[in-house]
Design a protein around this motif. Sequence first.
Motif, PDB file in Angstrom:
ATOM      1  N   LEU A 157       0.752  -1.186   0.023  1.00  0.00           N
ATOM      2  CA  LEU A 157       0.196   0.038   0.016  1.00  0.00           C
ATOM      3  C   LEU A 157       0.803   1.315   0.107  1.00  0.00           C
ATOM      4  N   LYS A 158       1.969   1.295   0.749  1.00  0.00           N
ATOM      5  CA  LYS A 158       3.010   2.397   0.645  1.00  0.00           C
ATOM      6  C   LYS A 158       3.487   2.745  -0.658  1.00  0.00           C
ATOM      7  N   GLU A 159       3.671   1.868  -1.616  1.00  0.00           N
ATOM      8  CA  GLU A 159       3.997   1.932  -2.945  1.00  0.00           C
ATOM      9  C   GLU A 159       2.795   2.518  -3.878  1.00  0.00           C
ATOM     10  N   PHE A 160       1.531   2.382  -3.503  1.00  0.00           N
ATOM     11  CA  PHE A 160       0.427   2.722  -4.307  1.00  0.00           C
ATOM     12  C   PHE A 160       0.724   4.200  -4.428  1.00  0.00           C
ATOM     13  N   PRO A 161       0.066   4.523  -5.465  1.00  0.00           N
ATOM     14  CA  PRO A 161      -0.138   6.427  -5.815  1.00  0.00           C
ATOM     15  C   PRO A 161      -0.952   6.716  -4.602  1.00  0.00           C
ATOM     16  N   THR A 162      -0.618   7.852  -4.221  1.00  0.00           N
ATOM     17  CA  THR A 162      -1.328   8.406  -3.121  1.00  0.00           C
ATOM     18  C   THR A 162      -2.668   8.762  -3.201  1.00  0.00           C
ATOM     19  N   GLU A 163      -3.221   9.101  -4.516  1.00  0.00           N
ATOM     20  CA  GLU A 163      -4.456   9.370  -4.817  1.00  0.00           C
ATOM     21  C   GLU A 163      -5.356   8.151  -4.844  1.00  0.00           C
ATOM     22  N   ASN A 164      -4.691   7.002  -4.816  1.00  0.00           N
ATOM     23  CA  ASN A 164      -5.485   5.651  -5.076  1.00  0.00           C
ATOM     24  C   ASN A 164      -5.698   5.069  -3.414  1.00  0.00           C
ATOM     25  N   THR A 165      -4.999   5.613  -2.604  1.00  0.00           N
ATOM     26  CA  THR A 165      -5.097   5.237  -1.260  1.00  0.00           C
ATOM     27  C   THR A 165      -5.889   6.146  -0.217  1.00  0.00           C
ATOM     28  N   GLN A 166      -5.711   7.549  -0.512  1.00  0.00           N
ATOM     29  CA  GLN A 166      -6.264   8.463   0.200  1.00  0.00           C
ATOM     30  C   GLN A 166      -7.476   9.156  -0.384  1.00  0.00           C
ATOM     31  N   ASN A 167      -7.976   9.313  -1.444  1.00  0.00           N
ATOM     32  CA  ASN A 167      -9.188   9.836  -2.046  1.00  0.00           C
ATOM     33  C   ASN A 167     -10.301   8.659  -1.860  1.00  0.00           C
ATOM     34  N   VAL A 168     -11.387   9.189  -1.687  1.00  0.00           N
ATOM     35  CA  VAL A 168     -12.506   8.385  -2.036  1.00  0.00           C
ATOM     36  C   VAL A 168     -12.709   8.082  -3.647  1.00  0.00           C
ATOM     37  N   TYR A 169     -12.789   6.711  -3.722  1.00  0.00           N
ATOM     38  CA  TYR A 169     -13.182   6.023  -5.214  1.00  0.00           C
ATOM     39  C   TYR A 169     -14.550   5.965  -5.379  1.00  0.00           C
ATOM     40  N   TYR A 170     -15.095   6.592  -6.470  1.00  0.00           N
ATOM     41  CA  TYR A 170     -16.564   6.574  -6.785  1.00  0.00           C
ATOM     42  C   TYR A 170     -16.777   6.543  -8.096  1.00  0.00           C
ATOM     43  N   LYS A 171     -17.329   5.598  -8.698  1.00  0.00           N
ATOM     44  CA  LYS A 171     -17.725   5.688 -10.273  1.00  0.00           C
ATOM     45  C   LYS A 171     -19.074   4.831 -10.311  1.00  0.00           C
ATOM     46  N   LYS A 172     -19.476   5.270 -11.401  1.00  0.00           N
ATOM     47  CA  LYS A 172     -20.672   4.612 -12.070  1.00  0.00           C
ATOM     48  C   LYS A 172     -19.917   3.617 -12.974  1.00  0.00           C
ATOM     49  N   PHE A 173     -20.530   2.245 -13.243  1.00  0.00           N
ATOM     50  CA  PHE A 173     -19.916   1.401 -13.844  1.00  0.00           C
ATOM     51  C   PHE A 173     -19.717   1.626 -15.389  1.00  0.00           C
ATOM     52  N   THR A 174     -20.582   2.391 -15.900  1.00  0.00           N
ATOM     53  CA  THR A 174     -20.637   2.833 -17.218  1.00  0.00           C
ATOM     54  C   THR A 174     -19.741   3.827 -17.598  1.00  0.00           C
ATOM     55  N   ASP A 175     -19.161   4.630 -16.517  1.00  0.00           N
ATOM     56  CA  ASP A 175     -18.015   5.698 -16.664  1.00  0.00           C
ATOM     57  C   ASP A 175     -16.691   4.994 -16.531  1.00  0.00           C
ATOM     58  N   TYR A 198      -5.609  -0.172  -6.146  1.00  0.00           N
ATOM     59  CA  TYR A 198      -6.159   0.422  -4.927  1.00  0.00           C
ATOM     60  C   TYR A 198      -6.376  -0.311  -3.821  1.00  0.00           C
ATOM     61  N   ILE A 199      -6.618  -1.588  -3.822  1.00  0.00           N
ATOM     62  CA  ILE A 199      -6.796  -2.508  -2.983  1.00  0.00           C
ATOM     63  C   ILE A 199      -5.778  -3.683  -3.391  1.00  0.00           C
ATOM     64  N   PRO A 200      -4.844  -4.019  -2.467  1.00  0.00           N
ATOM     65  CA  PRO A 200      -3.935  -5.080  -2.737  1.00  0.00           C
ATOM     66  C   PRO A 200      -4.595  -6.255  -3.027  1.00  0.00           C
ATOM     67  N   ARG A 201      -4.024  -6.872  -4.284  1.00  0.00           N
ATOM     68  CA  ARG A 201      -4.490  -8.045  -4.747  1.00  0.00           C
ATOM     69  C   ARG A 201      -5.906  -8.036  -5.253  1.00  0.00           C
ATOM     70  N   VAL A 202      -6.558  -7.183  -5.437  1.00  0.00           N
ATOM     71  CA  VAL A 202      -8.059  -6.939  -5.807  1.00  0.00           C
ATOM     72  C   VAL A 202      -8.399  -6.198  -7.087  1.00  0.00           C
ATOM     73  N   ALA A 203      -9.017  -6.720  -7.837  1.00  0.00           N
ATOM     74  CA  ALA A 203      -9.345  -6.039  -9.002  1.00  0.00           C
ATOM     75  C   ALA A 203     -10.770  -6.426  -9.312  1.00  0.00           C
ATOM     76  N   MET A 204     -11.525  -5.596 -10.102  1.00  0.00           N
ATOM     77  CA  MET A 204     -12.947  -5.917 -10.468  1.00  0.00           C
ATOM     78  C   MET A 204     -13.276  -5.166 -11.606  1.00  0.00           C
ATOM     79  N   GLY A 205     -14.190  -5.771 -12.565  1.00  0.00           N
ATOM     80  CA  GLY A 205     -14.679  -5.240 -13.767  1.00  0.00           C
ATOM     81  C   GLY A 205     -16.212  -6.037 -14.079  1.00  0.00           C
TER      82      GLY A 205
END
Length: 296
Positions: A157-175, A198-205
């Motif tokens: 997590l310390k190596e991830f971009p700061t915006e990926n770990t500190q900002n709220v991530y919010y999106k509509k799927f279609t966006d 964004y989350i270590p070892r996790v991705a979604m689509g």
Amino acid sequence: MNIFARLKNSCAFSANKAIFSSVKKGFSLLLFAFLFSVGTQAQEIPIVNLTTDFQEDSHKYSKLILENEISGVDVELIALTGEDAIIDRTEKGCKTVYLFYKGKGTVVAEDKNYDIVPETILLPNHLNEISVKTAAEDTLCYLKISSQLTAQDLLDLKEFPTENTQNVYYKKFTDCESYTEAIKSPNTVSRTILPNKYIPRVAMGTVQTKGPDRVAPHEHPMLEQLFLGLSDNHTMVYADEAKVNFPEYSLLHIPVGSSHSVSVEKEEVMYYVWMDFFMDKKGEEWLKTHKMSGDE
């Protein structure tokens, strides 16, 4: 000992030997039959329908589903109705993502309002709690997915971009950004709704198409996977010799390491979320099979 006694003992020994041999042979056959049965029995595809049952005078329904299917991952089904907001908290040592799949509402995170419509994703990141409220005369349904962080995850997590770990991530799927993949037809629209890092070892689509179509058989032993059926999804999922009907608003677990695929009949819709939970960060190399927009 006379000859008659010797003959008697010899016959008894032969008889006992024959009986023992017969019993041994019978046991071997039974053992073989049992092992063959176990080896050829088709494994099941665990699936649960996302039905809710509000108790009288209750405005919240919650239930853990597919418990213990994936180590370190908890999935909670939550449904809200009524005028009052609830406070939803993240478990200590976890990263939590919310998948809103039905109904409308509002999330308040760090004094900022986020409009929730069907098929919206939200990751609070560093926030320990959010406020969730349903729109008037509606029922808001969502999955709360918590991934336990390992010691290595905390380092990563310390190596991830700061915006990926500190900002709220919010999106509509279609966006979300689309991608292509060799196991899917050109008619398929696939989107990455939660990139890795964004989350270590996790991705979604998401995967969306209209039949007749399919996602071709493939294997990925380096990860665990959940599928969430979205609106109008009506498909069949296969894993090795097993198969199961996969309707809208259901959640299933793909048996790890299985050869699995998805098919949809003519005029029917395929529309679901895939959730990848990698065993280690090296396994995320699998995501390179996704060709994002702009990739060569």
